[in-house]
Design a protein around this motif. Structure first.
Motif, PDB file in Angstrom:
ATOM      1  N   LEU A 157       0.821  -1.204   0.000  1.00  0.00           N
ATOM      2  CA  LEU A 157       0.000   0.000   0.000  1.00  0.00           C
ATOM      3  C   LEU A 157       0.858   1.259   0.000  1.00  0.00           C
ATOM      4  CD1 LEU A 157      -2.706  -1.131   2.581  1.00  0.00           C
ATOM      5  CD2 LEU A 157      -3.007  -0.853   0.110  1.00  0.00           C
ATOM      6  N   ALA A 158       1.958   1.238   0.750  1.00  0.00           N
ATOM      7  CA  ALA A 158       2.840   2.400   0.819  1.00  0.00           C
ATOM      8  C   ALA A 158       3.489   2.699  -0.522  1.00  0.00           C
ATOM      9  CB  ALA A 158       3.909   2.177   1.881  1.00  0.00           C
ATOM     10  N   ASN A 159       3.622   1.662  -1.341  1.00  0.00           N
ATOM     11  CA  ASN A 159       4.278   1.822  -2.638  1.00  0.00           C
ATOM     12  C   ASN A 159       3.287   1.871  -3.804  1.00  0.00           C
ATOM     13  OD1 ASN A 159       7.208   1.841  -1.973  1.00  0.00           O
ATOM     14  ND2 ASN A 159       6.713  -0.142  -1.070  1.00  0.00           N
ATOM     15  N   GLY A 160       1.994   2.037  -3.462  1.00  0.00           N
ATOM     16  CA  GLY A 160       0.991   2.211  -4.499  1.00  0.00           C
ATOM     17  C   GLY A 160       0.515   0.945  -5.167  1.00  0.00           C
ATOM     18  N   ALA A 161       0.849  -0.217  -4.609  1.00  0.00           N
ATOM     19  CA  ALA A 161       0.415  -1.490  -5.191  1.00  0.00           C
ATOM     20  C   ALA A 161      -0.908  -1.930  -4.570  1.00  0.00           C
ATOM     21  CB  ALA A 161       1.489  -2.554  -4.968  1.00  0.00           C
ATOM     22  N   GLU A 162      -1.496  -2.985  -5.116  1.00  0.00           N
ATOM     23  CA  GLU A 162      -2.716  -3.562  -4.546  1.00  0.00           C
ATOM     24  C   GLU A 162      -2.388  -4.265  -3.229  1.00  0.00           C
ATOM     25  OE1 GLU A 162      -5.842  -3.214  -5.695  1.00  0.00           O
ATOM     26  OE2 GLU A 162      -4.980  -1.838  -7.177  1.00  0.00           O
ATOM     27  N   PHE A 163      -3.406  -4.464  -2.406  1.00  0.00           N
ATOM     28  CA  PHE A 163      -3.222  -5.049  -1.074  1.00  0.00           C
ATOM     29  C   PHE A 163      -2.310  -6.287  -1.082  1.00  0.00           C
ATOM     30  CE2 PHE A 163      -7.386  -2.952  -0.642  1.00  0.00           C
ATOM     31  CZ  PHE A 163      -7.220  -2.269   0.557  1.00  0.00           C
ATOM     32  N   LEU A 164      -2.675  -7.277  -1.891  1.00  0.00           N
ATOM     33  CA  LEU A 164      -2.028  -8.589  -1.821  1.00  0.00           C
ATOM     34  C   LEU A 164      -1.124  -8.874  -3.020  1.00  0.00           C
ATOM     35  CD1 LEU A 164      -5.092 -10.686  -0.564  1.00  0.00           C
ATOM     36  CD2 LEU A 164      -3.448  -9.341   0.767  1.00  0.00           C
ATOM     37  N   GLU A 165      -0.802  -7.844  -3.761  1.00  0.00           N
ATOM     38  CA  GLU A 165       0.018  -8.023  -4.965  1.00  0.00           C
ATOM     39  C   GLU A 165       1.371  -8.662  -4.626  1.00  0.00           C
ATOM     40  OE1 GLU A 165       2.054  -5.065  -8.289  1.00  0.00           O
ATOM     41  OE2 GLU A 165       0.071  -4.559  -7.476  1.00  0.00           O
ATOM     42  N   GLY A 166       1.716  -9.718  -5.362  1.00  0.00           N
ATOM     43  CA  GLY A 166       3.008 -10.363  -5.175  1.00  0.00           C
ATOM     44  C   GLY A 166       3.129 -11.203  -3.919  1.00  0.00           C
ATOM     45  N   THR A 167       2.000 -11.465  -3.217  1.00  0.00           N
ATOM     46  CA  THR A 167       2.032 -12.278  -1.999  1.00  0.00           C
ATOM     47  C   THR A 167       1.278 -13.586  -2.229  1.00  0.00           C
ATOM     48  OG1 THR A 167      -0.053 -11.554  -0.971  1.00  0.00           O
ATOM     49  CG2 THR A 167       1.871 -10.105  -0.706  1.00  0.00           C
ATOM     50  N   ASP A 168       1.370 -14.482  -1.254  1.00  0.00           N
ATOM     51  CA  ASP A 168       0.618 -15.742  -1.308  1.00  0.00           C
ATOM     52  C   ASP A 168      -0.671 -15.662  -0.496  1.00  0.00           C
ATOM     53  OD1 ASP A 168       2.554 -17.009  -2.883  1.00  0.00           O
ATOM     54  OD2 ASP A 168       3.743 -17.565  -1.124  1.00  0.00           O
ATOM     55  N   TYR A 169      -0.991 -14.480   0.025  1.00  0.00           N
ATOM     56  CA  TYR A 169      -2.192 -14.321   0.848  1.00  0.00           C
ATOM     57  C   TYR A 169      -3.430 -14.173  -0.033  1.00  0.00           C
ATOM     58  CZ  TYR A 169       1.427 -13.236   4.267  1.00  0.00           C
ATOM     59  OH  TYR A 169       2.546 -13.287   5.057  1.00  0.00           O
ATOM     60  N   ALA A 170      -4.580 -14.451   0.567  1.00  0.00           N
ATOM     61  CA  ALA A 170      -5.849 -14.292  -0.142  1.00  0.00           C
ATOM     62  C   ALA A 170      -6.893 -13.775   0.831  1.00  0.00           C
ATOM     63  CB  ALA A 170      -6.303 -15.630  -0.734  1.00  0.00           C
ATOM     64  N   PHE A 171      -7.812 -12.959   0.330  1.00  0.00           N
ATOM     65  CA  PHE A 171      -8.911 -12.497   1.161  1.00  0.00           C
ATOM     66  C   PHE A 171      -9.924 -13.624   1.354  1.00  0.00           C
ATOM     67  CE2 PHE A 171      -7.934  -8.036  -0.457  1.00  0.00           C
ATOM     68  CZ  PHE A 171      -7.416  -7.612   0.770  1.00  0.00           C
ATOM     69  N   ASP A 172     -10.601 -13.610   2.489  1.00  0.00           N
ATOM     70  CA  ASP A 172     -11.667 -14.582   2.719  1.00  0.00           C
ATOM     71  C   ASP A 172     -12.930 -14.121   1.987  1.00  0.00           C
ATOM     72  OD1 ASP A 172     -12.769 -12.541   4.215  1.00  0.00           O
ATOM     73  OD2 ASP A 172     -12.618 -13.570   6.137  1.00  0.00           O
ATOM     74  N   GLU A 173     -14.055 -14.738   2.300  1.00  0.00           N
ATOM     75  CA  GLU A 173     -15.292 -14.447   1.582  1.00  0.00           C
ATOM     76  C   GLU A 173     -15.751 -13.002   1.746  1.00  0.00           C
ATOM     77  OE1 GLU A 173     -16.262 -16.083   5.632  1.00  0.00           O
ATOM     78  OE2 GLU A 173     -14.934 -16.654   3.976  1.00  0.00           O
ATOM     79  N   SER A 174     -15.270 -12.315   2.782  1.00  0.00           N
ATOM     80  CA  SER A 174     -15.657 -10.913   2.978  1.00  0.00           C
ATOM     81  C   SER A 174     -15.030 -10.004   1.934  1.00  0.00           C
ATOM     82  CB  SER A 174     -15.225 -10.438   4.373  1.00  0.00           C
ATOM     83  OG  SER A 174     -13.808 -10.275   4.440  1.00  0.00           O
TER      84      SER A 174
END
Length: 344
Positions: free
Chosen positions: A313-330
């Motif tokens: 976020l500090a570098n202007g990217a999307e929340f989970l860009e380039g990570t292995d994380y995923a949002f839940d159903e929310s």
């Protein structure tokens, strides 16, 4: 001729020296990133002396080291203090906020200020209402699913009493338990309290509560005093201690050991104690035989996840860009999984 050559040589040396001096001052290129160019991250912690949160913040600080200019504040368990700290961070012009709420119900005020200032915000550990998080497109939550911790405690209780029928002190086929809850209105504490018992019952364990639920604000000393009072009127009637966190569990063990229970000595009287967090103190107690089990809440994993999202976020990217994380159903929450811990 020699003098002219020497003069030209000296002039060349001086020019090279000046060029070298110019390069040495440009730390942004040759000497690494200048700290002034690092993104500025504001971190609000609900209370520094919470054992689990200390693990999270240390992991977060380590993961951001050299990658961000971190301003971290201790809310000392007071929402008004945290509100003031938020105002200061916004005034300092932080690029992103990471917020561990003192009171999750006050998150709407944080969102309103962050949204007005246009500062992306990552809530963690203490979960605001999903609608509050969704009200700001630059906000998300990183934490656990509190119900899972309670359910794992319920599974542990089933296993404990199946393996140790002698824990049923009065032989009535029921488990007489005392419950230690973190906070009265904290959603995570409420979920752990509810689902630990519900899961045990779903597993076929007959549960019977002794006395009222003891609300001890996650605190070891408060839990010890409450357990001492419970034992004064109910010694011999308690067959299990369930605590929302390891801090309170350790307090209960201290109270028990003061009257000869759970000392770790061979043949000593024992009441199973189950907590949540898998702190170092709890792991040590389990290894010494003074505590039965806990549920691992991985503070390092949470700290690393927060750091990854904050830097995006500090570098202007999307929340989970380039990570292995995923949002839940929310669509706005990343869940760090729990795991049972029995020392085996």
């Amino acid at each position: 001729m020699k003098k002219r050559f020497f003069a030209l040589l000296m002039a060349s040396v001086m020019m090279l020296g000046l060029a070298a001096c110019g390069n040495s001052s440009s730390s942004g290129e040759a000497g690494g990133t200048d700290s002034a160019e690092l993104p500025k991250v504001g971190v609000l912690i609900y209370k520094y002396d919470d054992t689990y949160i200390s693990t999270v913040r240390n992991a977060l600080q380590e993961a951001l080291d050299g990658k961000a200019d971190v301003i971290m504040q201790d809310g000392k368990g007071d929402q008004a203090t945290q509100n003031d700290q938020l105002d200061v961070l916004i005034e300092k012009g932080v690029d992103v906020l990471a917020v561990n709420m003192v009171d999750a119900k006050a998150a709407s005020g944080v969102v309103e200020k962050a949204k007005t200032a246009g500062i992306p915000t990552v809530f963690f550990n203490r979960e605001p209402d999903t609608d509050v998080v969704k009200s700001f497109e630059k906000a998300c939550f990183i934490g656990t699913n509190a119900a899972d911790a309670g359910k794992m405690q319920g599974d542990i209780i089933k296993d404990l009493f199946d393996a140790h029928p002698e824990y049923d002190l009065n032989g009535d086929g029921k488990v007489q338990y005392v419950m230690f809850q973190g906070e009265p209105d904290n959603p995570e504490a409420i979920a752990r309290t509810q689902y630990s018992v519900e899961q045990a019952v779903a597993n076929g364990v007959q549960m019977e509560q002794v006395g009222q639920t003891q609300v001890c604000n996650w605190d070891t000393e408060t839990a010890q005093k409450a357990m001492e009072a419970m034992l004064a009127s109910n010694e011999g009637k308690i067959e299990l201690v369930i605590a929302n966190n390891d801090g309170m569990a350790i307090g209960c063990i201290a109270a028990l050991s003061n009257i000869g229970y759970n000392t770790g000595a061979e043949g000593a009287k024992f009441i199973p104690v189950v907590g949540v967090d898998a702190t170092d103190a709890a792991k040590e107690a389990i290894s010494q035989g003074t505590m039965s089990a806990t549920v691992l809440q991985d503070g390092v994993a949470m700290g690393n996840a927060i750091a990854a999202v904050v830097l995006n976020l500090a570098n202007g990217a999307e929340f989970l860009e380039g990570t292995d994380y995923a949002f839940d159903e929310s669509g706005v929450a990343v869940r760090i999984p729990y795991a049972p811990y029995t020392g085996e």
